[in-house]
Write a protein that holds these residues in place. Structure first.
Motif, short mmCIF file in Angstrom:
data_model
loop_
_atom_site.label_atom_id
_atom_site.label_comp_id
_atom_site.label_asym_id
_atom_site.label_seq_id
_atom_site.Cartn_x
_atom_site.Cartn_y
_atom_site.Cartn_z
N ASP A 393 0.82 -0.89 0.00
CA ASP A 393 0.07 0.49 -0.24
C ASP A 393 0.88 1.28 0.12
O ASP A 393 0.64 2.41 -0.32
CB ASP A 393 -0.58 0.14 1.35
N ILE A 394 1.93 1.06 1.14
CA ILE A 394 2.88 2.51 1.04
C ILE A 394 3.61 2.32 -0.98
O ILE A 394 3.33 3.60 -0.84
CB ILE A 394 3.65 2.24 1.96
N MET A 395 4.09 1.74 -0.62
CA MET A 395 4.83 1.88 -2.18
C MET A 395 3.94 1.75 -3.57
O MET A 395 4.25 2.85 -3.58
CB MET A 395 5.69 -0.03 -2.45
N LYS A 396 2.68 1.85 -3.73
CA LYS A 396 1.84 2.57 -4.56
C LYS A 396 1.56 3.13 -4.46
O LYS A 396 1.64 4.10 -5.64
CB LYS A 396 0.66 1.01 -4.51
N GLU A 397 0.76 4.32 -2.68
CA GLU A 397 1.07 5.64 -3.06
C GLU A 397 2.28 6.62 -2.97
O GLU A 397 2.21 7.50 -4.07
CB GLU A 397 0.19 6.02 -1.86
N LYS A 398 3.18 6.61 -3.03
CA LYS A 398 5.42 6.56 -3.26
C LYS A 398 4.82 6.47 -4.25
O LYS A 398 5.50 7.49 -5.15
CB LYS A 398 6.35 5.65 -2.44
N TRP A 399 4.95 5.90 -5.20
CA TRP A 399 5.01 5.66 -6.63
C TRP A 399 3.99 6.68 -7.63
O TRP A 399 4.52 7.49 -8.00
CB TRP A 399 4.52 4.04 -6.78
N VAL A 400 3.16 6.75 -6.72
CA VAL A 400 2.30 7.75 -7.54
C VAL A 400 2.30 9.27 -6.90
O VAL A 400 3.06 9.96 -8.14
CB VAL A 400 0.74 7.64 -7.02
N ALA A 401 2.75 9.15 -6.24
CA ALA A 401 3.85 10.48 -5.77
C ALA A 401 4.82 11.04 -6.08
O ALA A 401 5.15 12.39 -5.91
CB ALA A 401 3.49 10.89 -3.81
N LEU A 402 5.71 10.27 -6.37
CA LEU A 402 7.22 10.25 -6.99
C LEU A 402 7.57 9.78 -8.41
O LEU A 402 8.23 10.10 -9.15
CB LEU A 402 7.79 9.32 -6.27
N PHE A 403 5.56 10.45 -8.61
CA PHE A 403 5.64 10.69 -10.22
C PHE A 403 6.92 11.33 -11.00
O PHE A 403 7.89 11.98 -10.61
CB PHE A 403 4.43 11.08 -10.94
N LEU A 404 7.90 10.21 -11.86
CA LEU A 404 9.15 10.68 -13.32
C LEU A 404 10.24 11.44 -12.12
O LEU A 404 11.48 11.87 -12.25
CB LEU A 404 8.87 12.96 -13.43
N HIS A 405 10.05 10.77 -10.90
CA HIS A 405 11.04 11.12 -9.94
C HIS A 405 12.17 9.76 -10.23
O HIS A 405 11.35 8.60 -10.25
CB HIS A 405 11.13 12.09 -8.85
N PRO A 406 13.46 10.33 -10.04
CA PRO A 406 14.10 8.40 -9.73
C PRO A 406 14.37 8.15 -8.45
O PRO A 406 14.50 6.77 -8.86
CB PRO A 406 15.44 9.32 -9.93
N GLU A 407 13.95 8.69 -7.63
CA GLU A 407 14.09 7.59 -6.36
C GLU A 407 13.25 6.31 -6.86
O GLU A 407 13.29 5.02 -6.39
CB GLU A 407 13.56 8.41 -5.50
N THR A 408 11.30 6.70 -7.37
CA THR A 408 11.24 5.04 -7.80
C THR A 408 11.99 4.03 -8.70
O THR A 408 11.79 3.07 -7.80
CB THR A 408 10.24 6.43 -8.78
N TRP A 409 13.59 4.40 -9.04
CA TRP A 409 13.84 2.75 -8.84
C TRP A 409 14.17 2.40 -8.21
O TRP A 409 14.42 1.21 -8.31
CB TRP A 409 15.05 3.37 -10.59
N ASN A 410 14.40 3.53 -7.39
CA ASN A 410 15.66 2.61 -6.27
C ASN A 410 14.26 1.80 -5.61
O ASN A 410 15.07 0.32 -5.00
CB ASN A 410 16.38 4.00 -4.84
N ASP A 411 13.20 1.95 -5.59
CA ASP A 411 12.49 1.95 -4.62
C ASP A 411 12.30 0.30 -5.11
O ASP A 411 11.61 -0.93 -4.64
CB ASP A 411 11.12 2.47 -4.32
N ALA A 412 11.77 -0.14 -7.11
CA ALA A 412 11.14 -1.02 -7.31
C ALA A 412 12.34 -1.84 -7.07
O ALA A 412 11.45 -3.13 -7.19
CB ALA A 412 11.29 -0.43 -9.01
N ARG A 413 13.55 -1.11 -7.11
CA ARG A 413 14.79 -2.29 -7.47
C ARG A 413 14.73 -3.02 -5.64
O ARG A 413 14.67 -4.01 -5.63
CB ARG A 413 15.62 -1.70 -7.89
N ARG A 414 14.51 -2.61 -4.66
CA ARG A 414 13.94 -2.74 -3.39
C ARG A 414 12.34 -3.77 -3.33
O ARG A 414 12.62 -4.99 -2.20
CB ARG A 414 13.86 -1.78 -2.24
N PHE A 415 11.74 -3.54 -3.86
CA PHE A 415 10.41 -3.87 -4.21
C PHE A 415 10.57 -4.90 -4.99
O PHE A 415 9.43 -6.10 -5.10
CB PHE A 415 9.28 -2.93 -4.33
N ASP A 416 11.58 -5.62 -6.10
CA ASP A 416 11.50 -6.03 -6.88
C ASP A 416 10.89 -6.31 -7.81
O ASP A 416 9.66 -7.75 -8.33
CB ASP A 416 11.48 -7.55 -6.31
#
Length: 467
Positions: A393-416
């Motif tokens: 739930d947290i990662m989904k909302e963070k993914w929306v809130a960080l639209f276009l930001h590179p930090e999301t790729w760090n999250d995606a890799r951590r989150f597999d």
């Protein structure tokens, strides 16, 4: 006033750069050989924001915010592209920051030194996050044209050392005060301190799952971080230079194709992947000519819709794409989602409150109406309660809130890459063996110039914190 100083500062530094790039065996009497710390700060703050955007323009395809309108676009299919320009930009800023920190020490300008150390930590951390091992210890003294590569984990220790040193220097006395040559905070030292703590929490979160992770230390750091959207670290653009995302939207209107939206992103917000319709959708991307939101499947291209206006794209004039829109370096909304993830295991109530505040902060940033905001927050799929909140739930909302930001790729890799309904792109790079990309390839110019030191890695080799 900030725009005025921005223009004047950039005119100064661009003039300085043109002199420095003038190749002549004779000394140019009009060439200022020794840039002042004020000019270095102007350039470093401005160029850091562009580095954030540049990485985001690459990673936004990997995390499926954007999609290429053409089949098998290199970013979409996670190909081994040459990012020599990005490498140069990152190291160019870190070279300027090395000079800034040296001059600040000589002039006892502790606040400039502290801000420089924070910016160095950010640029170094971003470089490690996308490339892994990189030159650092021999990277900026020009003692070698083939500098050794330092180990990524050791460089992360340097990131934290720089942040701690920066915080210490910002809280002490200074002979020279920060001013409007600082494009991020206009010389506000208290804002720099909050920013440094926020960055420290961001980089510490990356270590989750390793022996370096300390949840309580992260939460204590967040307590000294950003307090509202007013503390966001941004660079605001001006009439002479558009926000790069605005330029993408303008180019797309002029049939220079870019900024097309991934089907994955649209379906996460339009009620397809989740039952809740997200009111932010219309404030972040454009509708088709028929008033619908239709994306492009990553790797597949636009298919049977060749005409402009048949698919959703970035469009001019929205929050992310106005000509003078700010580039977001770090935000309060991101910090609240960091807090939510870190607190979830030990303090679900704190985690839930932070999760809701992260959504609220992003909606307020976009100026979502009060009624729409409350309707979304009151939906049981969003407000599930502290005991039912999950990392997903947290990662989904963070993914929306960080639209276009590179930090999301760090999250995606951590989150597999475990976002709901996210699938591998079509026409995936065959060298990935049906797996998601984990790093960028070292650039061609670095391999040709310093090949004996460049690590032998593939796109599947993970950064230390993701092993």
């Amino acid at each position: 006033m900030k725009t005025m100083y921005t223009i004047l500062g950039l005119m100064f530094f661009l003039a300085l750069s043109s002199c420095e790039n003038f190749l002549d065996v004779n000394e140019n009497p009009n060439n200022p050989q020794d840039a002042p710390i004020s000019g270095l700060m102007t350039n470093a703050t401005y160029e850091t924001s562009l580095n954030v955007q540049a990485i985001g323009s690459i990673s936004s395809h990997y995390v499926q915010y954007l999609a290429s309108p053409n089949p098998a676009g290199a970013s979409d299919i996670m190909d081994a592209s040459n990012y020599s320009g990005l490498w140069f930009d990152l190291f160019n800023v870190m070279t300027d920051l090395t000079d800034l920190m040296q001059k600040a020490e000589e002039e006892e300008a502790s606040h400039y030194l502290g801000a420089g150390q924070i910016l160095m930590a950010l640029n170094l951390g971003m470089t490690v996050d996308v490339f892994g091992d990189v030159p650092y210890s021999e990277g900026f003294d020009f003692s070698s044209v083939t500098p050794v590569y330092d180990v990524d984990r050791a460089l992360y220790s340097e990131v934290f050392n720089l942040l701690d040193q920066g915080l210490q220097n910002l809280t002490g006395e200074t002979a020279v005060s920060l001013d409007n040559d600082d494009f991020i905070f206009n010389g506000d030292v208290s804002a720099w301190i909050k920013f440094a703590n926020m960055l420290k929490a961001r980089f510490m979160l990356h270590t989750k799952g390793t022996d370096a992770y300390n949840a309580q230390e992260i939460l204590a750091t967040i307590d000294n971080g950003m307090m509202s959207n007013e503390d966001d670290a941004t660079v605001v653009f001006f009439e002479q230079r558009f926000n790069p995302w605005a330029q993408d939207a303008i180019d797309n209107e002029n049939l220079l194709l870019g900024g097309w939206i991934s089907t994955q992103f649209i379906e996460a917000l339009d009620g397809t992947s989740y039952t809740t319709m997200d009111p932010r959708l219309s404030l972040m991307i454009g509708a088709t000519d028929d008033g619908e939101y239709i994306g492009v499947t990553n790797g597949a291209g636009r298919g049977n819709a060749p005409e402009q206006g048949a698919r959703s794209t970035l469009i001019p004039g929205q929050y992310y794409t106005s000509e003078q829109s700010p580039l977001l370096i770090a935000t309060y909304a991101e910090q609240k989602f960091i807090e939510a993830e870190v607190a979830l295991e030990s303090d679900p109530e704190r985690a839930y409150a932070a999760y809701l505040e992260g959504i609220t902060a992003h909606m307020d940033m976009l100026e979502v109406s009060g009624d729409d905001k409350m309707a979304y927050l009151n939906n049981p799929e969003v407000s599930m309660g502290a005991t039912s909140l999950t990392v997903a739930d947290i990662m989904k909302e963070k993914w929306v809130a960080l639209f276009l930001h590179p930090e999301t790729w760090n999250d995606a890799r951590r989150f597999d890459y475990g976002y709901k309904d996210m699938t591998l792109p079509e026409n995936l790079n065959g060298n990935l063996n049906g797996q998601y990309i984990r790093r960028l390839a070292y650039p061609d110019n670095e391999v040709s110039r310093n090949g004996s030191n460049v690590p032998d890695v593939t796109l599947l080799d993970r950064i230390w914190w993701n092993e």
